[in-house]
Design a protein around this motif. Structure first.
Motif, PDB file in Angstrom:
ATOM      1  N   LEU A 101     -12.625 -29.799  22.429  1.00  0.00           N
ATOM      2  CA  LEU A 101     -13.395 -30.727  21.591  1.00  0.00           C
ATOM      3  C   LEU A 101     -12.856 -32.154  21.669  1.00  0.00           C
ATOM      4  O   LEU A 101     -13.436 -33.063  21.067  1.00  0.00           O
ATOM      5  CB  LEU A 101     -13.373 -30.257  20.134  1.00  0.00           C
ATOM      6  CG  LEU A 101     -14.004 -28.891  19.855  1.00  0.00           C
ATOM      7  CD1 LEU A 101     -13.837 -28.522  18.383  1.00  0.00           C
ATOM      8  CD2 LEU A 101     -15.468 -28.863  20.259  1.00  0.00           C
ATOM      9  N   GLY A 102     -11.732 -32.349  22.360  1.00  0.00           N
ATOM     10  CA  GLY A 102     -11.174 -33.682  22.533  1.00  0.00           C
ATOM     11  C   GLY A 102     -10.305 -34.174  21.401  1.00  0.00           C
ATOM     12  O   GLY A 102     -10.059 -35.382  21.294  1.00  0.00           O
ATOM     13  N   VAL A 103      -9.799 -33.253  20.549  1.00  0.00           N
ATOM     14  CA  VAL A 103      -9.043 -33.692  19.372  1.00  0.00           C
ATOM     15  C   VAL A 103      -7.610 -33.155  19.358  1.00  0.00           C
ATOM     16  O   VAL A 103      -6.921 -33.274  18.337  1.00  0.00           O
ATOM     17  CB  VAL A 103      -9.768 -33.291  18.064  1.00  0.00           C
ATOM     18  CG1 VAL A 103     -11.132 -33.968  17.983  1.00  0.00           C
ATOM     19  CG2 VAL A 103      -9.911 -31.774  17.954  1.00  0.00           C
ATOM     20  N   PHE A 104      -7.155 -32.569  20.460  1.00  0.00           N
ATOM     21  CA  PHE A 104      -5.817 -31.972  20.454  1.00  0.00           C
ATOM     22  C   PHE A 104      -4.743 -32.989  20.094  1.00  0.00           C
ATOM     23  O   PHE A 104      -3.821 -32.685  19.322  1.00  0.00           O
ATOM     24  CB  PHE A 104      -5.500 -31.344  21.812  1.00  0.00           C
ATOM     25  CG  PHE A 104      -4.071 -30.889  21.920  1.00  0.00           C
ATOM     26  CD1 PHE A 104      -3.659 -29.705  21.345  1.00  0.00           C
ATOM     27  CD2 PHE A 104      -3.121 -31.673  22.568  1.00  0.00           C
ATOM     28  CE1 PHE A 104      -2.333 -29.296  21.426  1.00  0.00           C
ATOM     29  CE2 PHE A 104      -1.793 -31.277  22.655  1.00  0.00           C
ATOM     30  CZ  PHE A 104      -1.393 -30.079  22.085  1.00  0.00           C
ATOM     31  N   ASP A 105      -4.822 -34.203  20.654  1.00  0.00           N
ATOM     32  CA  ASP A 105      -3.775 -35.196  20.399  1.00  0.00           C
ATOM     33  C   ASP A 105      -3.700 -35.546  18.914  1.00  0.00           C
ATOM     34  O   ASP A 105      -2.601 -35.748  18.377  1.00  0.00           O
ATOM     35  CB  ASP A 105      -4.025 -36.460  21.223  1.00  0.00           C
ATOM     36  CG  ASP A 105      -3.762 -36.244  22.712  1.00  0.00           C
ATOM     37  OD1 ASP A 105      -3.115 -35.238  23.061  1.00  0.00           O
ATOM     38  OD2 ASP A 105      -4.215 -37.078  23.517  1.00  0.00           O
ATOM     39  N   GLU A 106      -4.841 -35.609  18.250  1.00  0.00           N
ATOM     40  CA  GLU A 106      -4.840 -35.888  16.812  1.00  0.00           C
ATOM     41  C   GLU A 106      -4.195 -34.740  16.039  1.00  0.00           C
ATOM     42  O   GLU A 106      -3.437 -34.965  15.084  1.00  0.00           O
ATOM     43  CB  GLU A 106      -6.266 -36.097  16.318  1.00  0.00           C
ATOM     44  CG  GLU A 106      -6.944 -37.349  16.835  1.00  0.00           C
ATOM     45  CD  GLU A 106      -8.377 -37.431  16.334  1.00  0.00           C
ATOM     46  OE1 GLU A 106      -8.581 -37.822  15.173  1.00  0.00           O
ATOM     47  OE2 GLU A 106      -9.283 -37.080  17.112  1.00  0.00           O
ATOM     48  N   ILE A 107      -4.505 -33.502  16.426  1.00  0.00           N
ATOM     49  CA  ILE A 107      -3.913 -32.335  15.773  1.00  0.00           C
ATOM     50  C   ILE A 107      -2.398 -32.352  15.949  1.00  0.00           C
ATOM     51  O   ILE A 107      -1.631 -32.145  14.991  1.00  0.00           O
ATOM     52  CB  ILE A 107      -4.506 -31.042  16.360  1.00  0.00           C
ATOM     53  CG1 ILE A 107      -6.013 -30.957  16.089  1.00  0.00           C
ATOM     54  CG2 ILE A 107      -3.770 -29.818  15.818  1.00  0.00           C
ATOM     55  CD1 ILE A 107      -6.390 -30.781  14.657  1.00  0.00           C
TER      56      ILE A 107
ATOM     57  N   LEU B 259       2.416 -16.851  22.813  1.00  0.00           N
ATOM     58  CA  LEU B 259       1.256 -17.719  22.984  1.00  0.00           C
ATOM     59  C   LEU B 259       1.685 -19.050  23.594  1.00  0.00           C
ATOM     60  O   LEU B 259       2.854 -19.425  23.563  1.00  0.00           O
ATOM     61  CB  LEU B 259       0.575 -17.980  21.646  1.00  0.00           C
ATOM     62  CG  LEU B 259      -0.245 -16.831  21.045  1.00  0.00           C
ATOM     63  CD1 LEU B 259      -0.636 -17.173  19.618  1.00  0.00           C
ATOM     64  CD2 LEU B 259      -1.480 -16.538  21.876  1.00  0.00           C
ATOM     65  N   GLY B 260       0.707 -19.777  24.111  1.00  0.00           N
ATOM     66  CA  GLY B 260       0.987 -21.127  24.573  1.00  0.00           C
ATOM     67  C   GLY B 260       1.102 -21.206  26.073  1.00  0.00           C
ATOM     68  O   GLY B 260       0.426 -20.503  26.813  1.00  0.00           O
ATOM     69  N   GLY B 261       1.966 -22.105  26.520  1.00  0.00           N
ATOM     70  CA  GLY B 261       2.112 -22.404  27.936  1.00  0.00           C
ATOM     71  C   GLY B 261       1.571 -23.781  28.216  1.00  0.00           C
ATOM     72  O   GLY B 261       2.338 -24.737  28.397  1.00  0.00           O
ATOM     73  N   ASP B 262       0.255 -23.904  28.217  1.00  0.00           N
ATOM     74  CA  ASP B 262      -0.368 -25.208  28.421  1.00  0.00           C
ATOM     75  C   ASP B 262      -0.511 -25.989  27.126  1.00  0.00           C
ATOM     76  O   ASP B 262      -0.816 -27.183  27.131  1.00  0.00           O
ATOM     77  CB  ASP B 262      -1.739 -25.050  29.086  1.00  0.00           C
ATOM     78  CG  ASP B 262      -2.663 -24.120  28.310  1.00  0.00           C
ATOM     79  OD1 ASP B 262      -2.157 -23.255  27.561  1.00  0.00           O
ATOM     80  OD2 ASP B 262      -3.894 -24.263  28.440  1.00  0.00           O
ATOM     81  N   VAL B 263      -0.299 -25.324  25.995  1.00  0.00           N
ATOM     82  CA  VAL B 263      -0.310 -25.951  24.666  1.00  0.00           C
ATOM     83  C   VAL B 263       0.832 -25.324  23.868  1.00  0.00           C
ATOM     84  O   VAL B 263       1.357 -24.274  24.251  1.00  0.00           O
ATOM     85  CB  VAL B 263      -1.653 -25.735  23.930  1.00  0.00           C
ATOM     86  CG1 VAL B 263      -2.792 -26.483  24.596  1.00  0.00           C
ATOM     87  CG2 VAL B 263      -1.973 -24.243  23.813  1.00  0.00           C
ATOM     88  N   PRO B 264       1.227 -25.926  22.743  1.00  0.00           N
ATOM     89  CA  PRO B 264       2.251 -25.277  21.913  1.00  0.00           C
ATOM     90  C   PRO B 264       1.792 -23.905  21.424  1.00  0.00           C
ATOM     91  O   PRO B 264       0.598 -23.617  21.354  1.00  0.00           O
ATOM     92  CB  PRO B 264       2.419 -26.257  20.747  1.00  0.00           C
ATOM     93  CG  PRO B 264       1.967 -27.577  21.294  1.00  0.00           C
ATOM     94  CD  PRO B 264       0.856 -27.261  22.245  1.00  0.00           C
ATOM     95  N   ALA B 265       2.734 -23.063  21.065  1.00  0.00           N
ATOM     96  CA  ALA B 265       2.393 -21.739  20.543  1.00  0.00           C
ATOM     97  C   ALA B 265       1.647 -21.842  19.219  1.00  0.00           C
ATOM     98  O   ALA B 265       0.696 -21.086  18.965  1.00  0.00           O
ATOM     99  CB  ALA B 265       3.665 -20.907  20.367  1.00  0.00           C
ATOM    100  N   ASN B 266       2.049 -22.768  18.370  1.00  0.00           N
ATOM    101  CA  ASN B 266       1.428 -22.963  17.061  1.00  0.00           C
ATOM    102  C   ASN B 266       1.566 -24.421  16.641  1.00  0.00           C
ATOM    103  O   ASN B 266       2.604 -25.048  16.907  1.00  0.00           O
ATOM    104  CB  ASN B 266       2.115 -22.117  15.974  1.00  0.00           C
ATOM    105  CG  ASN B 266       2.128 -20.649  16.261  1.00  0.00           C
ATOM    106  OD1 ASN B 266       1.182 -19.934  15.962  1.00  0.00           O
ATOM    107  ND2 ASN B 266       3.224 -20.163  16.848  1.00  0.00           N
ATOM    108  N   ILE B 267       0.558 -24.928  15.964  1.00  0.00           N
ATOM    109  CA  ILE B 267       0.675 -26.190  15.227  1.00  0.00           C
ATOM    110  C   ILE B 267       0.008 -25.969  13.874  1.00  0.00           C
ATOM    111  O   ILE B 267      -1.185 -25.682  13.804  1.00  0.00           O
ATOM    112  CB  ILE B 267       0.000 -27.375  15.939  1.00  0.00           C
ATOM    113  CG1 ILE B 267       0.685 -27.673  17.281  1.00  0.00           C
ATOM    114  CG2 ILE B 267       0.048 -28.618  15.039  1.00  0.00           C
ATOM    115  CD1 ILE B 267       0.056 -28.835  18.037  1.00  0.00           C
TER     116      ILE B 267
END
Length: 380
Positions: A60-66, A93-101
């Motif tokens: 959705l294009g909002v990962f950086d804001e999260i 989980l994760g790899g290309d993104v954090p496991a949790n935020i």
């Protein structure tokens, strides 16, 4: 050539509805969003976004804001009621993104509202469906504010008490109470809380989760036979009473509760509607179609995945109803997996397992979470 979907009505301006509005709008589809609430605001405390939710948010294009607003972590700690560590369970989980935020509920709502606005969605509050009729080419809708309009598709992300679900399926799939409820509150973050910490008490589980550098939230799951309804004015004292056996960090939070502390009390209820999740050109999604207990922190993730996959599926050269059938068939295995594993985890966590030694408990929890993480790490 794509499906003949140019105008869509989304019912519900929550996580899934806003996510769908952004995903569809980014593909050039005109989206109206209606919500029965008077204001575009949310109640709630905070919530964790595991990696599969973060991938949907990235789409959705909002990962950086999260990432900028939230608190990232990659493990959970299981403790006894006095804070002694029993098990550390790493996330796969994760790899290309954090496991949790994890982040504040209000922050997620603000970010998703911004994404929907940028995609051109029109959000209309204090409005619901008065009537609708679907034909092979579209849906005629009359609204409670007196307007009427026609859409190519109507999708209900209108939650556990979905009116649209009842309209489509009658009362065959009403939410079922699990026998348990959760109490939540936000509070200043303690320096020791840098991931989800779960505390095993005599009569329930407490948990603490960081939301950002300043805030965390407390959860306490308790058995509440008969699904009683309590006076919110009594929530503070009721939670204090229920948490009497806890020391360490939960005890610190409990002792800071006053009669004015805002507390959210939620019965834990479930629903799983068989596929297909549509009738004609009217569909349901998110909690309206599949709601689970929060023990895998997958509620928002499942709704966001529904939204992104729906937009992807509608962007193919197939008839609309075929696209809807393909979409719910693709989503059902993940929704059912989360539904079943969340319920199992609830029941397992509510057993006060003092007999298991730390080594065996660690292995059991690690194995269970590894299975879950491996499944959810697959593409949605």
């Amino acid at each position: 050539m794509t499906t003949a979907v140019k105008r869509v009505l989304i019912v519900g301006a929550g996580i899934g509805g806003l996510g769908a509005s952004a995903a569809l709008g980014q593909r050039g589809i005109q989206v109206d969003v209606i919500d029965i609430k008077a204001e575009n605001a949310v109640l709630g405390v905070g919530l964790n976004q595991p990696a599969n939710a973060l991938r949907a948010l990235r789409a959705l294009g909002v990962f950086d804001e999260i990432a900028a607003d939230g608190f990232a972590f990659d493990r959970r700690l299981h403790r006894d009621s006095q804070g002694n560590l029993r098990v550390e369970v790493p996330s796969l989980l994760g790899g290309d993104v954090p496991a949790n935020i994890a982040l504040r509920r209000s922050s997620l709502h603000r970010i998703l509202t911004g994404a929907a606005d940028r995609a051109g969605a029109k959000i209309i509050m204090n409005c619901s469906i008065a009537d609708l009729s679907s034909d092979p080419d579209g849906v005629d809708v009359s609204f409670t504010d007196g307007r009427s309009d026609r859409y190519d598709l109507v999708v209900g992300f209108d939650g556990l008490r979905s009116r649209l679900r009842r309209r489509l399926f009658g009362d065959s799939f009403e939410p079922k109470f699990t026998g348990y409820s959760v109490w939540r509150l936000s509070c200043p973050r303690l320096a020791t809380i840098d991931c989800i910490n779960l505390y095993e008490g005599e009569n329930g589980k407490a948990g603490l989760c960081p939301l950002d550098d300043e805030q965390m939230y407390l959860l306490h799951v308790t058995q509440e036979p008969g699904n009683p309804r309590y006076d919110p004015a009594n929530f503070p004292q009721m939670l204090i009473d229920r948490m009497q056996g806890f020391g360490a960090e939960p005890g610190i939070v409990r002792d800071a509760i006053t009669e004015t502390t805002p507390i959210v009390y939620s019965p834990l209820e479930e629903v799983l509607v068989p596929t297909p999740w549509h009738r004609g050109r009217v569909a349901i999604a998110g909690d309206a179609a599949h709601a689970s207990t929060p023990h895998l922190t997958q509620g928002a993730a499942m709704a966001l995945e529904d939204a992104v996959v729906l937009a992807e599926t509608l962007n193919r050269p197939v008839p609309v109803e075929d696209a809807l059938t393909q979409w719910s068939a693709r989503r059902m295995p993940r929704a059912q997996f989360v539904y079943e594993r969340s319920r199992t985890r609830l029941l397992n966590e509510m057993v006060n397992d003092k007999q298991s030694n730390s080594a065996s408990l660690a292995q059991i929890n690690t194995d269970r979470m590894a299975e879950i993480d491996r499944f959810l790490n697959q593409p949605a």
